[in-house]
Design a protein around this motif. Structure first.
Motif, PDB file in Angstrom:
ATOM      1  N   SER A 130      51.127  37.362  46.221  1.00 43.44           N
ATOM      2  CA  SER A 130      50.786  38.593  45.495  1.00 43.44           C
ATOM      3  C   SER A 130      51.074  39.778  46.422  1.00 43.44           C
ATOM      4  O   SER A 130      50.659  39.769  47.589  1.00 43.44           O
ATOM      5  CB  SER A 130      49.296  38.566  45.130  1.00 43.44           C
ATOM      6  OG  SER A 130      48.789  39.874  44.985  1.00 43.44           O
ATOM      7  N   THR A 131      51.761  40.801  45.904  1.00 51.40           N
ATOM      8  CA  THR A 131      52.037  41.977  46.742  1.00 51.40           C
ATOM      9  C   THR A 131      50.722  42.676  47.121  1.00 51.40           C
ATOM     10  O   THR A 131      50.597  43.225  48.212  1.00 51.40           O
ATOM     11  CB  THR A 131      52.976  42.966  46.018  1.00 51.40           C
ATOM     12  OG1 THR A 131      52.421  43.289  44.744  1.00 51.40           O
ATOM     13  CG2 THR A 131      54.367  42.379  45.834  1.00 51.40           C
ATOM     14  N   ASN A 132      49.730  42.644  46.206  1.00 52.11           N
ATOM     15  CA  ASN A 132      48.433  43.271  46.549  1.00 52.11           C
ATOM     16  C   ASN A 132      47.769  42.553  47.720  1.00 52.11           C
ATOM     17  O   ASN A 132      47.223  43.183  48.633  1.00 52.11           O
ATOM     18  CB  ASN A 132      47.474  43.216  45.345  1.00 52.11           C
ATOM     19  CG  ASN A 132      47.522  44.488  44.508  1.00 52.11           C
ATOM     20  OD1 ASN A 132      48.575  45.086  44.365  1.00 52.11           O
ATOM     21  ND2 ASN A 132      46.382  44.886  43.949  1.00 52.11           N
ATOM     22  N   GLN A 173      56.293  36.730  42.379  1.00 54.03           N
ATOM     23  CA  GLN A 173      54.960  36.434  42.916  1.00 54.03           C
ATOM     24  C   GLN A 173      54.573  35.043  42.412  1.00 54.03           C
ATOM     25  O   GLN A 173      54.763  34.729  41.232  1.00 54.03           O
ATOM     26  CB  GLN A 173      53.935  37.446  42.428  1.00 54.03           C
ATOM     27  CG  GLN A 173      54.213  38.881  42.882  1.00 54.03           C
ATOM     28  CD  GLN A 173      53.127  39.843  42.425  1.00 54.03           C
ATOM     29  OE1 GLN A 173      52.449  40.440  43.241  1.00 54.03           O
ATOM     30  NE2 GLN A 173      52.967  39.989  41.126  1.00 54.03           N
ATOM     31  N   GLY A 183      50.453  36.028  41.250  1.00 51.84           N
ATOM     32  CA  GLY A 183      50.220  37.424  40.862  1.00 51.84           C
ATOM     33  C   GLY A 183      48.858  37.553  40.188  1.00 51.84           C
ATOM     34  O   GLY A 183      48.454  36.675  39.426  1.00 51.84           O
ATOM     35  N   ARG A 184      48.174  38.644  40.504  1.00 56.25           N
ATOM     36  CA  ARG A 184      46.807  38.825  39.986  1.00 56.25           C
ATOM     37  C   ARG A 184      46.730  40.038  39.064  1.00 56.25           C
ATOM     38  O   ARG A 184      47.361  41.061  39.306  1.00 56.25           O
ATOM     39  CB  ARG A 184      45.827  39.000  41.148  1.00 56.25           C
ATOM     40  CG  ARG A 184      45.743  37.751  42.012  1.00 56.25           C
ATOM     41  CD  ARG A 184      44.711  37.837  43.107  1.00 56.25           C
ATOM     42  NE  ARG A 184      45.081  38.776  44.152  1.00 56.25           N
ATOM     43  CZ  ARG A 184      44.497  39.964  44.344  1.00 56.25           C
ATOM     44  NH1 ARG A 184      43.522  40.369  43.558  1.00 56.25           N
ATOM     45  NH2 ARG A 184      44.874  40.739  45.347  1.00 56.25           N
ATOM     46  N   GLY A 185      45.917  39.892  37.991  1.00 60.16           N
ATOM     47  CA  GLY A 185      45.688  40.997  37.066  1.00 60.16           C
ATOM     48  C   GLY A 185      44.237  41.424  37.088  1.00 60.16           C
ATOM     49  O   GLY A 185      43.440  40.916  37.886  1.00 60.16           O
ATOM     50  N   ARG A 186      43.881  42.371  36.227  1.00 62.31           N
ATOM     51  CA  ARG A 186      42.488  42.825  36.120  1.00 62.31           C
ATOM     52  C   ARG A 186      41.638  41.687  35.580  1.00 62.31           C
ATOM     53  O   ARG A 186      42.120  40.785  34.920  1.00 62.31           O
ATOM     54  CB  ARG A 186      42.384  44.015  35.162  1.00 62.31           C
ATOM     55  CG  ARG A 186      42.917  45.322  35.714  1.00 62.31           C
ATOM     56  CD  ARG A 186      42.779  46.418  34.666  1.00 62.31           C
ATOM     57  NE  ARG A 186      41.394  46.696  34.362  1.00 62.31           N
ATOM     58  CZ  ARG A 186      40.881  46.686  33.127  1.00 62.31           C
ATOM     59  NH1 ARG A 186      41.608  46.388  32.088  1.00 62.31           N
ATOM     60  NH2 ARG A 186      39.598  46.965  32.947  1.00 62.31           N
ATOM     61  N   TRP A 210      48.721  37.224  36.704  1.00 59.35           N
ATOM     62  CA  TRP A 210      49.820  38.093  36.242  1.00 59.35           C
ATOM     63  C   TRP A 210      51.122  37.327  36.445  1.00 59.35           C
ATOM     64  O   TRP A 210      51.555  37.101  37.573  1.00 59.35           O
ATOM     65  CB  TRP A 210      49.836  39.411  37.023  1.00 59.35           C
ATOM     66  CG  TRP A 210      50.858  40.388  36.525  1.00 59.35           C
ATOM     67  CD1 TRP A 210      52.082  40.639  37.077  1.00 59.35           C
ATOM     68  CD2 TRP A 210      50.757  41.254  35.395  1.00 59.35           C
ATOM     69  NE1 TRP A 210      52.742  41.597  36.350  1.00 59.35           N
ATOM     70  CE2 TRP A 210      51.952  41.998  35.305  1.00 59.35           C
ATOM     71  CE3 TRP A 210      49.772  41.482  34.423  1.00 59.35           C
ATOM     72  CZ2 TRP A 210      52.195  42.944  34.303  1.00 59.35           C
ATOM     73  CZ3 TRP A 210      50.012  42.427  33.425  1.00 59.35           C
ATOM     74  CH2 TRP A 210      51.198  43.133  33.377  1.00 59.35           C
ATOM     75  N   PHE A 227      54.994  45.553  42.495  1.00 60.76           N
ATOM     76  CA  PHE A 227      54.951  46.630  43.485  1.00 60.76           C
ATOM     77  C   PHE A 227      53.505  46.931  43.860  1.00 60.76           C
ATOM     78  O   PHE A 227      52.623  46.957  43.000  1.00 60.76           O
ATOM     79  CB  PHE A 227      55.586  47.874  42.837  1.00 60.76           C
ATOM     80  CG  PHE A 227      55.330  49.159  43.575  1.00 60.76           C
ATOM     81  CD1 PHE A 227      56.203  49.593  44.574  1.00 60.76           C
ATOM     82  CD2 PHE A 227      54.235  49.955  43.259  1.00 60.76           C
ATOM     83  CE1 PHE A 227      55.969  50.787  45.242  1.00 60.76           C
ATOM     84  CE2 PHE A 227      53.995  51.158  43.924  1.00 60.76           C
ATOM     85  CZ  PHE A 227      54.865  51.572  44.920  1.00 60.76           C
ATOM     86  N   ASP A 258      46.397  50.390  31.064  1.00 55.97           N
ATOM     87  CA  ASP A 258      47.493  49.565  30.529  1.00 55.97           C
ATOM     88  C   ASP A 258      48.502  50.479  29.860  1.00 55.97           C
ATOM     89  O   ASP A 258      48.123  51.321  29.040  1.00 55.97           O
ATOM     90  CB  ASP A 258      46.972  48.608  29.444  1.00 55.97           C
ATOM     91  CG  ASP A 258      46.227  47.418  30.012  1.00 55.97           C
ATOM     92  OD1 ASP A 258      46.233  47.243  31.241  1.00 55.97           O
ATOM     93  OD2 ASP A 258      45.639  46.667  29.202  1.00 55.97           O
ATOM     94  N   LYS A 284      51.869  45.569  25.580  1.00 53.19           N
ATOM     95  CA  LYS A 284      51.741  45.944  26.998  1.00 53.19           C
ATOM     96  C   LYS A 284      53.065  45.758  27.743  1.00 53.19           C
ATOM     97  O   LYS A 284      53.669  44.692  27.697  1.00 53.19           O
ATOM     98  CB  LYS A 284      50.635  45.083  27.628  1.00 53.19           C
ATOM     99  CG  LYS A 284      50.349  45.397  29.074  1.00 53.19           C
ATOM    100  CD  LYS A 284      48.964  44.902  29.429  1.00 53.19           C
ATOM    101  CE  LYS A 284      48.731  44.807  30.902  1.00 53.19           C
ATOM    102  NZ  LYS A 284      47.339  44.437  31.217  1.00 53.19           N
ATOM    103  N   GLY A 324      51.009  46.781  33.795  1.00 51.95           N
ATOM    104  CA  GLY A 324      49.595  46.652  34.145  1.00 51.95           C
ATOM    105  C   GLY A 324      49.360  47.138  35.571  1.00 51.95           C
ATOM    106  O   GLY A 324      50.282  47.087  36.410  1.00 51.95           O
ATOM    107  N   ILE A 325      48.147  47.608  35.819  1.00 50.63           N
ATOM    108  CA  ILE A 325      47.823  48.185  37.131  1.00 50.63           C
ATOM    109  C   ILE A 325      46.526  47.570  37.650  1.00 50.63           C
ATOM    110  O   ILE A 325      45.538  47.480  36.910  1.00 50.63           O
ATOM    111  CB  ILE A 325      47.674  49.721  37.007  1.00 50.63           C
ATOM    112  CG1 ILE A 325      49.018  50.327  36.585  1.00 50.63           C
ATOM    113  CG2 ILE A 325      47.197  50.340  38.330  1.00 50.63           C
ATOM    114  CD1 ILE A 325      48.973  51.788  36.229  1.00 50.63           C
ATOM    115  N   ILE A 370      51.194  47.564  40.833  1.00 51.30           N
ATOM    116  CA  ILE A 370      51.763  47.902  39.524  1.00 51.30           C
ATOM    117  C   ILE A 370      52.774  46.819  39.143  1.00 51.30           C
ATOM    118  O   ILE A 370      53.669  46.491  39.929  1.00 51.30           O
ATOM    119  CB  ILE A 370      52.453  49.288  39.569  1.00 51.30           C
ATOM    120  CG1 ILE A 370      51.415  50.365  39.950  1.00 51.30           C
ATOM    121  CG2 ILE A 370      53.113  49.615  38.216  1.00 51.30           C
ATOM    122  CD1 ILE A 370      51.967  51.776  40.074  1.00 51.30           C
ATOM    123  N   GLY A 371      52.599  46.255  37.964  1.00 48.77           N
ATOM    124  CA  GLY A 371      53.542  45.256  37.461  1.00 48.77           C
ATOM    125  C   GLY A 371      54.186  45.784  36.193  1.00 48.77           C
ATOM    126  O   GLY A 371      53.486  46.155  35.249  1.00 48.77           O
TER     127      GLY A 371
END
Ligand code: BTN
Length: 250
Positions: free
Chosen positions: A16-18, A40, A43-46, A51, A61, A104, A111, A114-115, A132-133
């Protein structure tokens, strides 16, 4: 004036970039450090969601921010990021977007971006990672989300230029982040968000937050970005949760 000087690190593949940027932030990385990955693997979302991030199908990013605004204004970082991503999609790809609270970006109610903003403790103080994806092609999201997700290719009918989009995103983030640090910046950000979101006011929605579900009509934002929701039990302030159109209304 606060100005961002982004520096980009590129990776073929990351969990994950985060997560990678949080690691570098904890070791003292400076404001503006940005990470872009081709794919990723985690990848992770809210709201603890995954993600989906297949190779080359999206822009994945993250940017490190060290805001100097008052702590009660930090929640606005996620709103300024939504404004920046909206500008980038418009300037870089000719895609116009709506914003669903809190951040969103939608194209035709589906969608496209997503952030995920996460705060981290670092050697030089508390910082924020803004991830940001952006879905570039339909391969970015699982087929079962086809009814609720879309991509730049579908929304603009032309091949997305990832580097053009990234450059537009960095420019837009710099603009909105500088504004956040100006005297009237926070209220201008809330006003800009409100003017770009069909969800800001008068929208019948359902808000799910853990076990709690509220239904009501949106009535604008508080100065810290909380969503005012008029329910049959009175006005609620929503600070976290998942907003969707009220089931009976769509
Ligand atoms: C959401 O809408 O749930 C937020 C999605 C955020 C996805 C981006 S992709 C780049 C960055 N790295 C992650 O693991 N997540 C964010």
């Amino acid at each position: 004036m606060k100005s961002l000087k982004p520096k980009i690190l590129r990776f073929e593949s990351l969990p994950s970039t985060n997560t990678e940027l949080a690691r570098q932030a904890s070791e003292g990385a400076g404001e503006g450090l940005s990470i872009v990955a081709e794919e990723q693997t985690a990848g992770r979302g809210r709201l603890q969601r995954a993600w989906s991030s297949p190779k080359g199908a999206g822009l994945y990013f993250s940017i490190l921010l060290r805001p100097t605004v008052a702590p009660d204004q930090w929640p606005l970082i996620t709103f300024m990021a939504a404004l920046a991503a909206g500008d980038a999609l418009s300037e870089g790809c000719d895609v116009n977007t709506d914003i669903k609270w809190p951040n969103d970006l939608l194209s035709g109610e589906r969608k496209i971006c997503g952030i995920l903003a996460e705060s981290v403790e670092t050697l030089t103080g508390r910082a924020v990672i803004v991830g940001i994806g952006i879905n570039l092609t339909a391969d970015a999201y699982p087929v079962e989300l086809a009814g609720v997700a879309t991509s730049v290719v579908e929304a603009s009918r032309r091949a997305p230029e990832r580097e053009t989009l990234l450059a537009a995103l960095l420019r837009a983030l710099s603009r909105w982040y500088s504004l956040l640090h100006e005297i009237d910046g926070p209220s201008k950000i809330v006003a800009a968000w409100t003017s770009r979101s069909s969800y800001a006011s008068g929208k019948p929605v359902q808000v799910a937050n853990g076990d709690e579900v509220w239904q009501g009509i949106t009535r604008g934002l508080e100065s810290d970005g909380a969503l005012r929701l008029e329910t049959t039990d009175g006005m609620k302030l929503v600070r976290a949760g998942d907003v969707s159109l009220r089931p009976a209304d769509h």
